[in-house]
Structure formats: C-alpha cells, structure tokens
Design an enzyme around this catalytic site. Structure first.
Site, PDB file in Angstrom:
ATOM      1  N   GLY A 138       0.793  -1.218   0.000  1.00 23.90           N
ATOM      2  CA  GLY A 138       0.000   0.000   0.000  1.00 23.90           C
ATOM      3  C   GLY A 138       0.825   1.266   0.000  1.00 23.90           C
ATOM      4  O   GLY A 138       1.993   1.288  -0.384  1.00 23.90           O
ATOM      5  N   CYS A 139       0.202   2.346   0.485  1.00 23.23           N
ATOM      6  CA  CYS A 139       0.760   3.687   0.324  1.00 23.23           C
ATOM      7  C   CYS A 139       2.057   3.922   1.097  1.00 23.23           C
ATOM      8  O   CYS A 139       2.805   4.843   0.773  1.00 23.23           O
ATOM      9  CB  CYS A 139      -0.274   4.727   0.759  1.00 23.23           C
ATOM     10  SG  CYS A 139      -1.774   4.746  -0.247  1.00 23.23           S
ATOM     11  N   TYR A 140       2.328   3.127   2.118  1.00 23.55           N
ATOM     12  CA  TYR A 140       3.518   3.353   2.937  1.00 23.55           C
ATOM     13  C   TYR A 140       4.756   2.612   2.430  1.00 23.55           C
ATOM     14  O   TYR A 140       5.839   2.728   3.008  1.00 23.55           O
ATOM     15  CB  TYR A 140       3.251   2.960   4.390  1.00 23.55           C
ATOM     16  CG  TYR A 140       2.985   1.480   4.611  1.00 23.55           C
ATOM     17  CD1 TYR A 140       4.032   0.558   4.689  1.00 23.55           C
ATOM     18  CD2 TYR A 140       1.684   0.996   4.774  1.00 23.55           C
ATOM     19  CE1 TYR A 140       3.788  -0.794   4.894  1.00 23.55           C
ATOM     20  CE2 TYR A 140       1.433  -0.339   4.984  1.00 23.55           C
ATOM     21  CZ  TYR A 140       2.486  -1.233   5.040  1.00 23.55           C
ATOM     22  OH  TYR A 140       2.242  -2.577   5.250  1.00 23.55           O
TER      23      TYR A 140
END
Length: 366
Positions: free
Chosen positions: A149-151
């Site tokens: 995901g985004c991290y």
C-alpha cells in the site's frame, strides 16, 4: 555509516483527467440515482485535486461505454494485463532517466534493484524487467515488495539502507510504481467513492548509496526510519483482490484515526534520533487525501508553508499510493536550502493502520 538518497526522479502517464471531468464521467454510471450523484459531486468537489494521470485513455472501451461514457467493469485478469503492458515502459524510462541524471552514479554502479507496487502482479517481475532493460549484470540482487500500500516506499528505503550499511560499495535503485486507476469501479458506497476520487497513476525512482554525494546533487541523508501500528483502524484502510479488480477501502474515519494517533506514532522516530517535531524544518507528508492533510496539519501544528509540498502533489497528481511520498520529497529537495542540514520528517500511511516515518537531512554535504 551514513547512507544517502542521491537522486529522486518521477514519472506519470501522458493521459490525465481534470477532476471535474472524472466526476462527470463517474456520474454517468449512476443515472437516475440522484443521491449517489450528489455524493459524488460533494466528494470530488472537496478533494483538493485538480487533475490525475492514468494509463486509461479517454476512449478505451475496456473501461468506458463508447455510447454513453458510463463506466464498464472489466474482470481482474484484463485489468492485470493492462498493468503488465503499461507498467513496463513506464518504469524502464523512469529508471533510465533517474540513473542518467544522478550526479556521480550511473547504471554501471547499480548492485541492487528494489521494486514496489500493490496494483498488479506478473512474473518474471518488474525488478527482473529493469535488470534486463538497464543491461545490468545477471548477478544483480533483485527484490520486489508487493501489496503493502501507500507506505511501501519506506520499507524499500529501509532495505536499501541496510544493504548500503552492509556493503559501502552498494548502489540501490528503488522504483515505486502504482497504476491505481486500473481498479476504478462504479460502486455507490461512500468508502469506494472516496478511494475512486483520490487514487491515480504514477511512479518514482530513488537512488540510494553510502557513497558521498557530489556537490552537484540534491541529496538527502537517511538519518532514521521507523514503523508503528495504530491501536485502531485495521478495517479502515484495505486493499483486496476481487473479481472486478482490486477492492479499495479508504474509510472516511482514516483522517480522524491519524489525527488522534500521529504524535504517538512519530515519537519513536524522534526519540531514536534525540530530536523533536519542533526541530523539523520540512514535512514530507503522504497526501492520502485532503482531509488527512487538514487533520495532520492541525494535530502537528504545522504552517501552510510546511504543508505546501504535500498539498501541491495532491492537487497536481492525486494519491499515487507508494510513489506519492517520493514526489513530495522531490519537491522538498529541489527547493533552495536556507541553512546547513535542514531536517525533513516524512511519513506515509497504509493498511493496518500502518504509520511509516523517516527523518532525513537535506543537502548534508553543503
């Protein structure tokens, strides 16, 4: 041993959609459903986004009905085929430009390749593809981080840092690329509509090494990287494989959860480096959405100027998942430094809720 982020390069697909046009196109899929159309208007009009890039062309019949412009629902297999076809040239060109424009380092110096993506799958994977396209030795160490995901840029940088600390001659190419718009779906629930209003396509490359940066480079010193989980929010942000693409959950509660937890989540980072949030010059916050930036600005008591890089990236590109925070860091590092060793606190958020954070120092050789 000090490790440096020598250069950041970014790329987006040529096609882009003004947010107003994306709003109107999605509304075509809900003719007669005035409640959902009003909800779409409200979400898109308050997103803080002007435009988003996509590998989906405006007349691609796989996704849009040629007669009325309404959204089609291709299966996951077809979406993943497009991911494979369109991602390869995007990341090849990006990696070549990143290495060409990195002062003092080039493709002949690369020892490790790390790729990051959560929006598709193929094997041999993108890290293999880059080794071949860049004509790197077949013994080049290859790694792929998927579905985080985004991290995910932060675990990739942590890996790169560890490789460079273990081998002072290591040069690591990190490439994050996400084609989020391939998973756009015409669902009327608010969480799906919020996700569909912010996610976009883009890629970013970073070159990491313990070699001392040249005077010409706009580099960042990697001082400290940390990770933590919030006590709540496991169901508030999720990314699962469905029959009609990947199902995105981006709950409207995420900004509130982050606001309540962000100071505690960042404390281990500051404690490890014996500093504080008040000592930070620049803030590289992943712009997951406008409400996230609003809540974090209030919680961390940040100025409009400190949030400007994140808001600029959100406005011009939307949320490109793992690549986005590197776009923000690129904007920060390109701004003229007013003093020696300006500090940068960067962070990104994803499923879990996971909070990844990093402390960097800008132009450390100056």
């Amino acid at each position: 041993m000090s490790v440096y982020l020598h250069h950041i390069e970014t790329a987006v697909p040529e096609t882009y959609y003004e947010q107003d046009l994306a709003r109107d196109m999605l509304q075509q899929s809900f003719k007669g459903d005035r409640r959902t159309q009003r909800l779409i208007r409200s979400i898109y009009n308050h997103s803080g986004i002007d435009k988003r890039h996509s590998v989906i062309g405006p007349h691609q019949s796989v996704f849009y009905d040629d007669n009325d412009g309404s959204l089609q629902t291709p299966g996951t297999e077809r979406r993943n085929e497009l991911y494979t076809q369109t991602s390869k040239p995007l990341i090849s060109d990006l990696a070549k430009r990143a290495l060409h424009d990195c002062p003092g380092l080039g493709s002949g110096d690369v020892t490790h390749v790390i790729t990051v993506s959560c929006t598709g799958f193929y094997a041999p994977g993108p890290e293999y593809h880059l080794v071949r396209e860049l004509c790197l030795p077949p013994t080049t160490k290859r790694f792929h981080l998927g579905f985080m995901g985004c991290y995910a840029a932060f675990p990739a940088l942590r890996m790169a840092q560890a490789f460079c600390q273990a081998d002072p001659d290591a040069v690591v190419l990190v490439v994050c690329f996400e084609l989020c718009t391939l998973h756009l779906q015409a669902k009327s629930d608010s969480d799906a509509l919020i996700g569909g209003s912010v996610f976009a396509d883009g890629a970013a490359a970073a070159i990491v090494s313990a070699k001392t940066p040249t005077e010409l480079s706009s580099s960042l010193k990697l001082a400290q990287l940390e990770t933590t989980l919030t006590e709540q929010g496991e169901e508030a942000m999720a990314w699962t494989v469905g029959n009609d693409g990947f199902n995105i959950v981006l709950s409207s509660y995420v900004p509130d959860i982050l606001e309540a937890n962000i100071r505690g989540a960042l404390q281990p980072l500051f404690d490890a480096y014996q500093t504080s949030s008040e000592a930070v010059t620049h803030w590289g916050i992943h712009p997951g959405g406008r409400a996230i930036l609003d809540k974090l600005q209030a919680s961390l008591e940040l100025s409009d100027e400190q949030l400007e890089p994140a808001r600029n990236v959100l406005r011009d590109y939307g949320n490109m998942s793992s690549a986005t925070v590197l776009f923000v860091l690129k904007e920060i590092v390109r701004r003229p430094a007013e003093q020696h060793d300006e500090s940068v606190c960067a962070m990104a958020f994803g499923p879990g809720l996971t909070v990844e954070s990093g402390l960097f120092y800008k132009n450390p050789h100056c």
